[in-house]
Scaffold this motif. Structure first.
Motif, PDB file in Angstrom:
ATOM      1  N   THR A  28       2.076 -13.334 -17.213  1.00  0.00           N
ATOM      2  CA  THR A  28       2.963 -12.867 -18.381  1.00  0.00           C
ATOM      3  C   THR A  28       3.962 -11.470 -17.676  1.00  0.00           C
ATOM      4  OG1 THR A  28       1.538 -13.747 -20.117  1.00  0.00           O
ATOM      5  CG2 THR A  28       3.263 -12.055 -20.518  1.00  0.00           C
ATOM      6  N   ALA A  29       3.009 -10.741 -17.245  1.00  0.00           N
ATOM      7  CA  ALA A  29       3.956  -9.695 -16.686  1.00  0.00           C
ATOM      8  C   ALA A  29       4.871 -10.165 -15.412  1.00  0.00           C
ATOM      9  CB  ALA A  29       2.887  -8.498 -15.992  1.00  0.00           C
ATOM     10  N   PHE A  30       4.560 -11.159 -14.697  1.00  0.00           N
ATOM     11  CA  PHE A  30       5.427 -11.521 -13.519  1.00  0.00           C
ATOM     12  C   PHE A  30       6.698 -12.179 -14.172  1.00  0.00           C
ATOM     13  CE2 PHE A  30       6.478 -15.256 -10.520  1.00  0.00           C
ATOM     14  CZ  PHE A  30       7.052 -14.456  -9.743  1.00  0.00           C
ATOM     15  N   VAL A  31       6.495 -12.841 -15.079  1.00  0.00           N
ATOM     16  CA  VAL A  31       7.539 -13.633 -15.674  1.00  0.00           C
ATOM     17  C   VAL A  31       8.684 -12.730 -16.275  1.00  0.00           C
ATOM     18  CG1 VAL A  31       8.244 -15.525 -17.587  1.00  0.00           C
ATOM     19  CG2 VAL A  31       6.165 -15.983 -15.975  1.00  0.00           C
ATOM     20  N   ASP A  32       7.763 -11.762 -17.241  1.00  0.00           N
ATOM     21  CA  ASP A  32       8.871 -10.740 -17.675  1.00  0.00           C
ATOM     22  C   ASP A  32       9.528 -10.163 -16.609  1.00  0.00           C
ATOM     23  OD1 ASP A  32       7.828 -11.346 -20.291  1.00  0.00           O
ATOM     24  OD2 ASP A  32       6.341 -10.029 -20.164  1.00  0.00           O
ATOM     25  N   TRP A  33       8.997  -9.762 -15.426  1.00  0.00           N
ATOM     26  CA  TRP A  33       9.521  -8.891 -14.468  1.00  0.00           C
ATOM     27  C   TRP A  33      10.693  -9.804 -13.671  1.00  0.00           C
ATOM     28  CZ3 TRP A  33       9.694 -10.316  -9.343  1.00  0.00           C
ATOM     29  CH2 TRP A  33      10.427  -9.285  -8.083  1.00  0.00           C
ATOM     30  N   LEU A  34      10.545 -11.107 -13.749  1.00  0.00           N
ATOM     31  CA  LEU A  34      11.493 -12.126 -13.334  1.00  0.00           C
ATOM     32  C   LEU A  34      12.596 -11.900 -14.322  1.00  0.00           C
ATOM     33  CD1 LEU A  34       9.831 -15.079 -12.148  1.00  0.00           C
ATOM     34  CD2 LEU A  34      10.908 -13.525 -10.542  1.00  0.00           C
ATOM     35  N   VAL A  35      12.406 -12.067 -15.537  1.00  0.00           N
ATOM     36  CA  VAL A  35      13.499 -12.092 -16.375  1.00  0.00           C
ATOM     37  C   VAL A  35      14.269 -10.827 -16.501  1.00  0.00           C
ATOM     38  CG1 VAL A  35      13.912 -12.261 -18.839  1.00  0.00           C
ATOM     39  CG2 VAL A  35      12.295 -13.923 -17.927  1.00  0.00           C
ATOM     40  N   ASN A  36      13.517  -9.726 -16.461  1.00  0.00           N
ATOM     41  CA  ASN A  36      14.223  -8.252 -16.736  1.00  0.00           C
ATOM     42  C   ASN A  36      15.077  -8.114 -15.391  1.00  0.00           C
ATOM     43  OD1 ASN A  36      13.008  -7.975 -18.981  1.00  0.00           O
ATOM     44  ND2 ASN A  36      11.048  -7.092 -18.130  1.00  0.00           N
ATOM     45  N   ASN A  37      14.611  -8.527 -14.109  1.00  0.00           N
ATOM     46  CA  ASN A  37      15.423  -8.089 -12.726  1.00  0.00           C
ATOM     47  C   ASN A  37      16.258  -9.151 -12.318  1.00  0.00           C
ATOM     48  OD1 ASN A  37      13.764  -5.237 -12.232  1.00  0.00           O
ATOM     49  ND2 ASN A  37      12.246  -6.567 -13.047  1.00  0.00           N
ATOM     50  N   TYR A  38      15.987 -10.340 -12.314  1.00  0.00           N
ATOM     51  CA  TYR A  38      16.744 -11.486 -11.763  1.00  0.00           C
ATOM     52  C   TYR A  38      17.400 -12.390 -12.848  1.00  0.00           C
ATOM     53  CZ  TYR A  38      14.320  -9.617  -7.786  1.00  0.00           C
ATOM     54  OH  TYR A  38      13.675  -9.029  -6.656  1.00  0.00           O
ATOM     55  N   ARG A  39      17.685 -11.832 -13.936  1.00  0.00           N
ATOM     56  CA  ARG A  39      18.293 -12.783 -15.088  1.00  0.00           C
ATOM     57  C   ARG A  39      20.028 -13.348 -14.561  1.00  0.00           C
ATOM     58  NH1 ARG A  39      17.097 -14.246 -19.822  1.00  0.00           N
ATOM     59  NH2 ARG A  39      18.811 -14.835 -21.423  1.00  0.00           N
ATOM     60  N   ASP A  40      20.319 -12.259 -13.739  1.00  0.00           N
ATOM     61  CA  ASP A  40      21.748 -12.753 -13.261  1.00  0.00           C
ATOM     62  C   ASP A  40      21.651 -13.943 -12.513  1.00  0.00           C
ATOM     63  OD1 ASP A  40      22.710 -11.000 -14.931  1.00  0.00           O
ATOM     64  OD2 ASP A  40      22.986  -9.286 -13.333  1.00  0.00           O
ATOM     65  N   ILE A  41      20.743 -14.091 -11.387  1.00  0.00           N
ATOM     66  CA  ILE A  41      20.410 -15.002 -10.392  1.00  0.00           C
ATOM     67  C   ILE A  41      20.240 -16.311 -11.152  1.00  0.00           C
ATOM     68  CG2 ILE A  41      18.995 -15.784  -8.540  1.00  0.00           C
ATOM     69  CD1 ILE A  41      18.694 -12.914  -7.753  1.00  0.00           C
ATOM     70  N   PHE A  42      19.158 -16.320 -12.166  1.00  0.00           N
ATOM     71  CA  PHE A  42      19.054 -17.480 -12.729  1.00  0.00           C
ATOM     72  C   PHE A  42      20.098 -18.102 -13.748  1.00  0.00           C
ATOM     73  CE2 PHE A  42      14.831 -15.785 -12.288  1.00  0.00           C
ATOM     74  CZ  PHE A  42      13.974 -16.839 -11.922  1.00  0.00           C
ATOM     75  N   GLN A  43      21.097 -17.132 -14.073  1.00  0.00           N
ATOM     76  CA  GLN A  43      22.285 -17.570 -14.881  1.00  0.00           C
ATOM     77  C   GLN A  43      23.121 -18.438 -13.847  1.00  0.00           C
ATOM     78  OE1 GLN A  43      22.659 -17.627 -18.146  1.00  0.00           O
ATOM     79  NE2 GLN A  43      20.479 -17.055 -18.346  1.00  0.00           N
ATOM     80  N   MET A  44      23.154 -17.739 -12.584  1.00  0.00           N
ATOM     81  CA  MET A  44      23.931 -18.570 -11.538  1.00  0.00           C
ATOM     82  C   MET A  44      23.363 -19.721 -11.168  1.00  0.00           C
ATOM     83  SD  MET A  44      24.673 -15.217  -8.755  1.00  0.00           S
ATOM     84  CE  MET A  44      25.164 -16.201  -7.742  1.00  0.00           C
ATOM     85  N   ILE A  45      22.131 -19.852 -11.196  1.00  0.00           N
ATOM     86  CA  ILE A  45      21.356 -21.148 -10.893  1.00  0.00           C
ATOM     87  C   ILE A  45      21.770 -22.074 -11.974  1.00  0.00           C
ATOM     88  CG2 ILE A  45      19.329 -22.594 -10.709  1.00  0.00           C
ATOM     89  CD1 ILE A  45      18.041 -19.834  -9.345  1.00  0.00           C
TER      90      ILE A  45
END
Length: 276
Positions: free
Chosen positions: A14-31
Motif C-alpha cells: 500500500t505504501a509503495f502504490v501510494d508513493w507511486l501515485v504521489n510522485n509519478y502521477r504525471d508519468i502515468f498520465q503520460m502513459i
C-alpha cells in the motif's frame, strides 16, 4: 507458529502504490494519454459509422478468411445484437478489445521475439508472464484505479495486463520453432541477423504468432465484465447491472452478445492463422 502476522507485506505494498501515485502521477498520465486517444478514436469511429457498414466489413473479413458460412453467421449475429438493443455497448466493447489487442501486440510481439532469440530474456520474462496469468484480475484492479482513475481507459490497462501473456509466449514459441538448419542456410548465404529475423523466422513463425493473437483477443473479451467493475462501459455494464438487480434477462442478453462477438472474432483469427 503462524497465528499472528509477522511480515506486514500488505502495508508495504500500500505504501509503495501510494508513493507511486504521489510522485509519478504525471508519468502515468503520460502513459495513459496515447491509450485514451486510441480508445476514444476507436469508440467514436465504431459508434459513428453506420451499422450496415460495420456488418459488411465484418462479413467480408469472415468470407475472405473462412468462407460463406462464417460470413452469414457474422451478419446474423450482428443483426441479432442490434435487434436486442446492445449495438452501442457492443461497439464500445469492440473498441476496448481493439485498443487492448493493439497495445498488447505492439509490446508483446517484440518482447516475444526477444525471448525467442535469447535464453536470458526468456528467463527474465517468464516469471512476469506467470504472475500476469495467475494473479487474480481483481487484485490489480485497485492499483490500476489509483494510477489511472476509473473508466474505459483503466479497463483497457487491466485488459492489457490480462491478455498480453499469450501473444508473448506464442511469439517466442514460434521463433524458437524455426528449424536451426533454415537459419544456418540463410546465414551461410550472407543474411544479416535482421534479415534472418524478418525474412526467415517471422514468416515461418507467423501461424504461431497469429494463434497468440487469437488467444489475446479471446482473453480481452473475457476481461470485459471484470473491467466493468472499475467503471468501464460496453457489454460488461449490463452484465454487472443484471447481477446487482437479479435481472437474469439483461445479464443473459449482454452475455450472449459477448459470446457472439467472441465466436466471430475467434473463427476469423483462427482462419487467418491457418492460411499462413
Amino acid at each position: 507458529m503462524f497465528d499472528e502476522k509477522v511480515l506486514p507485506l500488505d502495508i508495504w505494498i500500500t505504501a509503495f502504490v501510494d508513493w507511486l501515485v504521489n510522485n509519478y502521477r504525471d508519468i502515468f498520465q503520460m502513459i495513459k494519454w496515447p491509450v485514451e486517444q486510441i480508445l476514444t478514436g476507436f469508440d467514436i469511429g465504431l459508434n459513428t459509422v453506420p451499422p450496415i457498414i460495420i456488418i459488411a466489413v465484418l462479413a467480408f473479413c469472415a468470407w475472405r478468411f473462412s468462407g460463406w458460412g462464417l460470413a452469414v453467421f457474422s451478419i446474423l449475429s450482428m443483426v441479432f445484437i442490434g435487434l436486442i438493443g446492445f449495438w452501442t455497448e457492443t461497439m464500445t466493447t469492440l473498441a476496448m478489445v481493439l485498443a487492448s489487442v493493439l497495445f498488447s501486440t505492439i509490446v508483446g510481439v517484440p518482447v516475444g521475439i526477444a525471448a525467442g532469440r535469447s535464453n536470458r530474456v526468456e528467463t527474465i520474462v517468464r516469471p512476469f508472464l506467470d504472475a500476469m496469468q495467475t494473479t487474480p484480475s481483481f487484485v490489480y484492479l485497485v492499483p490500476i484505479v489509483m494510477l489511472f482513475s476509473v473508466g474505459n481507459v483503466a479497463g483497457v490497462f487491466a485488459t492489457i495486463i490480462f491478455a498480453m501473456p499469450p501473444i508473448i509466449r506464442l511469439t517466442s514459441l514460434g521463433i524458437r520453432g524455426v528449424h536451426p538448419e533454415l537459419i544456418e542456410a540463410a546465414t551461410a548465404f550472407g543474411a544479416t541477423r535482421s534479415q534472418v529475423l524478418f525474412k526467415v523466422q517471422i514468416p515461418l513463425a507467423m501461424p504461431t504468432i497469429l494463434a497468440g493473437l487469437n488467444q489475446t483477443i479471446m482473453m480481452a473479451l473475457a476481461m470485459v465484465v471484470i473491467a466493468a467493475l472499475i467503471g468501464a462501459g460496453g457489454l460488461g455494464s449490463p452484465v454487472i447491472q443484471g447481477l446487482n438487480t437479479l435481472d437474469i434477462g439483461l445479464a443473459v442478453m449482454a452475455g450472449l452478445s459477448i459470446v457472439l462477438v467472441a465466436v466471430v472474432l475467434d473463427r476469423i483469427t483462427q482462419s487467418m492463422a491457418g492460411k499462413n
